[in-house]
Design a protein around this motif. Sequence first.
Motif, PDB file in Angstrom:
ATOM      1  N   ILE A 237       3.079   1.297   1.823  1.00  0.00           N
ATOM      2  CA  ILE A 237       4.201   2.155   1.299  1.00  0.00           C
ATOM      3  C   ILE A 237       4.559   3.611   1.703  1.00  0.00           C
ATOM      4  O   ILE A 237       3.071   4.262   1.956  1.00  0.00           O
ATOM      5  N   CYS A 238       5.403   4.058   2.451  1.00  0.00           N
ATOM      6  CA  CYS A 238       5.397   5.466   2.971  1.00  0.00           C
ATOM      7  C   CYS A 238       6.776   6.079   2.460  1.00  0.00           C
ATOM      8  O   CYS A 238       7.791   5.751   2.314  1.00  0.00           O
ATOM      9  N   THR A 239       6.504   7.225   1.782  1.00  0.00           N
ATOM     10  CA  THR A 239       7.509   7.919   1.212  1.00  0.00           C
ATOM     11  C   THR A 239       7.950   9.326   1.787  1.00  0.00           C
ATOM     12  O   THR A 239       8.848   9.971   1.422  1.00  0.00           O
ATOM     13  N   SER A 240       7.350   9.654   2.831  1.00  0.00           N
ATOM     14  CA  SER A 240       7.638  10.848   3.570  1.00  0.00           C
ATOM     15  C   SER A 240       7.332  10.824   4.885  1.00  0.00           C
ATOM     16  O   SER A 240       6.347  10.082   5.218  1.00  0.00           O
ATOM     17  N   MET A 241       7.983  11.368   5.887  1.00  0.00           N
ATOM     18  CA  MET A 241       7.361  11.515   7.182  1.00  0.00           C
ATOM     19  C   MET A 241       7.771  12.862   7.649  1.00  0.00           C
ATOM     20  O   MET A 241       8.791  13.550   7.435  1.00  0.00           O
ATOM     21  N   THR A 242       6.766  13.392   8.662  1.00  0.00           N
ATOM     22  CA  THR A 242       7.019  14.683   9.278  1.00  0.00           C
ATOM     23  C   THR A 242       7.484  14.605  10.773  1.00  0.00           C
ATOM     24  O   THR A 242       7.658  15.892  11.252  1.00  0.00           O
ATOM     25  N   GLY A 243       7.659  13.694  11.170  1.00  0.00           N
ATOM     26  CA  GLY A 243       8.159  13.620  12.450  1.00  0.00           C
ATOM     27  C   GLY A 243       7.993  11.997  12.963  1.00  0.00           C
ATOM     28  O   GLY A 243       7.926  11.102  11.981  1.00  0.00           O
ATOM     29  N   GLU A 244       7.815  11.821  14.318  1.00  0.00           N
ATOM     30  CA  GLU A 244       7.903  10.405  14.521  1.00  0.00           C
ATOM     31  C   GLU A 244       6.274   9.954  14.992  1.00  0.00           C
ATOM     32  O   GLU A 244       5.597  10.757  15.034  1.00  0.00           O
ATOM     33  N   GLY A 245       6.079   8.744  14.770  1.00  0.00           N
ATOM     34  CA  GLY A 245       4.905   8.209  15.187  1.00  0.00           C
ATOM     35  C   GLY A 245       3.901   7.884  13.936  1.00  0.00           C
ATOM     36  O   GLY A 245       4.086   8.261  12.960  1.00  0.00           O
ATOM     37  N   GLU A 246       2.892   7.049  14.101  1.00  0.00           N
ATOM     38  CA  GLU A 246       2.228   6.560  13.154  1.00  0.00           C
ATOM     39  C   GLU A 246       1.296   7.942  12.332  1.00  0.00           C
ATOM     40  O   GLU A 246       1.129   7.723  10.988  1.00  0.00           O
ATOM     41  N   ALA A 247       0.942   9.068  13.101  1.00  0.00           N
ATOM     42  CA  ALA A 247       0.426  10.119  12.729  1.00  0.00           C
ATOM     43  C   ALA A 247       1.060  10.800  11.674  1.00  0.00           C
ATOM     44  O   ALA A 247       0.636  11.851  11.088  1.00  0.00           O
ATOM     45  N   GLU A 248       2.545  10.716  11.615  1.00  0.00           N
ATOM     46  CA  GLU A 248       3.397  11.608  10.968  1.00  0.00           C
ATOM     47  C   GLU A 248       3.882  11.067   9.514  1.00  0.00           C
ATOM     48  O   GLU A 248       4.699  11.194   9.074  1.00  0.00           O
ATOM     49  N   ARG A 249       2.918  10.208   8.983  1.00  0.00           N
ATOM     50  CA  ARG A 249       3.228   9.619   7.614  1.00  0.00           C
ATOM     51  C   ARG A 249       2.045  10.073   6.545  1.00  0.00           C
ATOM     52  O   ARG A 249       1.136   9.418   6.375  1.00  0.00           O
ATOM     53  N   PRO A 250       2.168  11.079   6.359  1.00  0.00           N
ATOM     54  CA  PRO A 250       1.250  11.835   5.131  1.00  0.00           C
ATOM     55  C   PRO A 250       1.143  11.181   3.753  1.00  0.00           C
ATOM     56  O   PRO A 250      -0.044  11.285   3.279  1.00  0.00           O
ATOM     57  N   ASN A 251       2.114  10.509   3.514  1.00  0.00           N
ATOM     58  CA  ASN A 251       2.171   9.728   2.158  1.00  0.00           C
ATOM     59  C   ASN A 251       1.961   8.315   2.227  1.00  0.00           C
ATOM     60  O   ASN A 251       2.152   7.493   1.293  1.00  0.00           O
ATOM     61  N   GLU A 252       1.679   7.729   3.147  1.00  0.00           N
ATOM     62  CA  GLU A 252       1.434   6.103   3.466  1.00  0.00           C
ATOM     63  C   GLU A 252       0.408   5.882   2.589  1.00  0.00           C
ATOM     64  O   GLU A 252      -0.818   6.292   3.010  1.00  0.00           O
ATOM     65  N   ILE A 253       0.446   4.671   2.002  1.00  0.00           N
ATOM     66  CA  ILE A 253      -0.685   3.979   1.334  1.00  0.00           C
ATOM     67  C   ILE A 253      -0.636   2.812   1.743  1.00  0.00           C
ATOM     68  O   ILE A 253       0.191   1.867   1.626  1.00  0.00           O
ATOM     69  N   GLU A 254      -1.805   2.233   1.981  1.00  0.00           N
ATOM     70  CA  GLU A 254      -2.000   0.689   2.482  1.00  0.00           C
ATOM     71  C   GLU A 254      -2.471   0.151   1.204  1.00  0.00           C
ATOM     72  O   GLU A 254      -3.530   0.558   0.317  1.00  0.00           O
ATOM     73  N   LEU A 255      -2.140  -0.842   0.868  1.00  0.00           N
ATOM     74  CA  LEU A 255      -2.503  -1.899  -0.080  1.00  0.00           C
ATOM     75  C   LEU A 255      -3.700  -2.525   0.143  1.00  0.00           C
ATOM     76  O   LEU A 255      -3.922  -2.813   1.264  1.00  0.00           O
ATOM     77  N   SER A 256      -4.632  -2.655  -0.953  1.00  0.00           N
ATOM     78  CA  SER A 256      -5.852  -3.195  -0.683  1.00  0.00           C
ATOM     79  C   SER A 256      -6.247  -3.900  -1.989  1.00  0.00           C
ATOM     80  O   SER A 256      -5.564  -4.002  -2.931  1.00  0.00           O
ATOM     81  N   ALA A 257      -7.242  -4.548  -2.005  1.00  0.00           N
ATOM     82  CA  ALA A 257      -7.808  -5.501  -3.414  1.00  0.00           C
ATOM     83  C   ALA A 257      -8.097  -4.539  -4.216  1.00  0.00           C
ATOM     84  O   ALA A 257      -8.247  -5.017  -5.377  1.00  0.00           O
ATOM     85  N   THR A 258      -8.408  -3.230  -4.022  1.00  0.00           N
ATOM     86  CA  THR A 258      -8.679  -2.361  -5.087  1.00  0.00           C
ATOM     87  C   THR A 258      -7.597  -1.519  -5.701  1.00  0.00           C
ATOM     88  O   THR A 258      -7.542  -0.538  -6.778  1.00  0.00           O
TER      89      THR A 258
END
Length: 289
Positions: A237-258
């Motif tokens: 899940i990503c709710t904000s982006m500061t620009g283009e590219g994978e490095a510009e996703r400060p709020n991205e959360i990867e789901l995991s088993a925990t």
Amino acid sequence: TFTDCHNSGIISVISSTVNTSSNNIGGLVGYTAKNMTFDACSNSGKTVDGVKKGIYVDQPVRHGYFDIAGCVGYIYKAKITFLNGFNNSADIYVKATNTYAGTYPVGGVLAVYNLANASYEGWSGTIKNSGTITFEGDASASSTLAVGGIIGISGTQACEANLINTGNIIINKETAKIPATNGFGGIMGIASGTIKNAKSLCSIEAIDVTANIGFITGSARNADTVVASNCVVGGSICTSMTGEGEAERPNEIELSATNYFNYIYGSADWTGVDNYDGCTFEAMPTPEE
């Protein structure tokens, strides 16, 4: 009954004229008030100049409904039955601006399935969406906006069908508010009943949207009646982006088993509620080179 019916064309609605009534758009059927059966059918769109295209809608709207889905747009008091599965692999893009006091559901398979006679009994096979669903634009505070990988808005009937969504969901609002009544879910946007045996492996980008985002359902009319049972989730899940590219996703959360259980539902109504009996995490498959 539709048997072995497949749409591989592009459905495009582009207009600068404000729509003040309804748009009922489906990959196979736009509107129905009669019971329908789909046996081994699909909607795929096609690739043009390297870009996959399916359903494309760009129109300002006011009032009314804006029902868009890979199979059936608007279902009025009718029962839909899927035999031997259904597959939507077509991308769905919707840009609706200046919306006011309307209902705007978008689903990979069905837009709305919540009126009288709506039932999941008899569904067989895998009902799947793998197309990307994108909603851009704005919606007034008095609107209802729902986007689901399989169904935009569902009813109170328990769903035990084999639902799978692997299509990414992108919500990108512009200048106006996202309405209070909204939901963005990997399976259903807004739900009301039990969801069992569903699988949601996808990426959800909801730019400038911070609530009602979930991998099974985004929101509900009554959180006490919605239970995810034996479902599988995974993705990001990503709710904000500061620009283009994978490095510009400060709020991205990867789901995991925990942490996956925190993202089964999107609504804050589920805070502290254990309504995910038997649900598990599964990592998204690695893209092929």
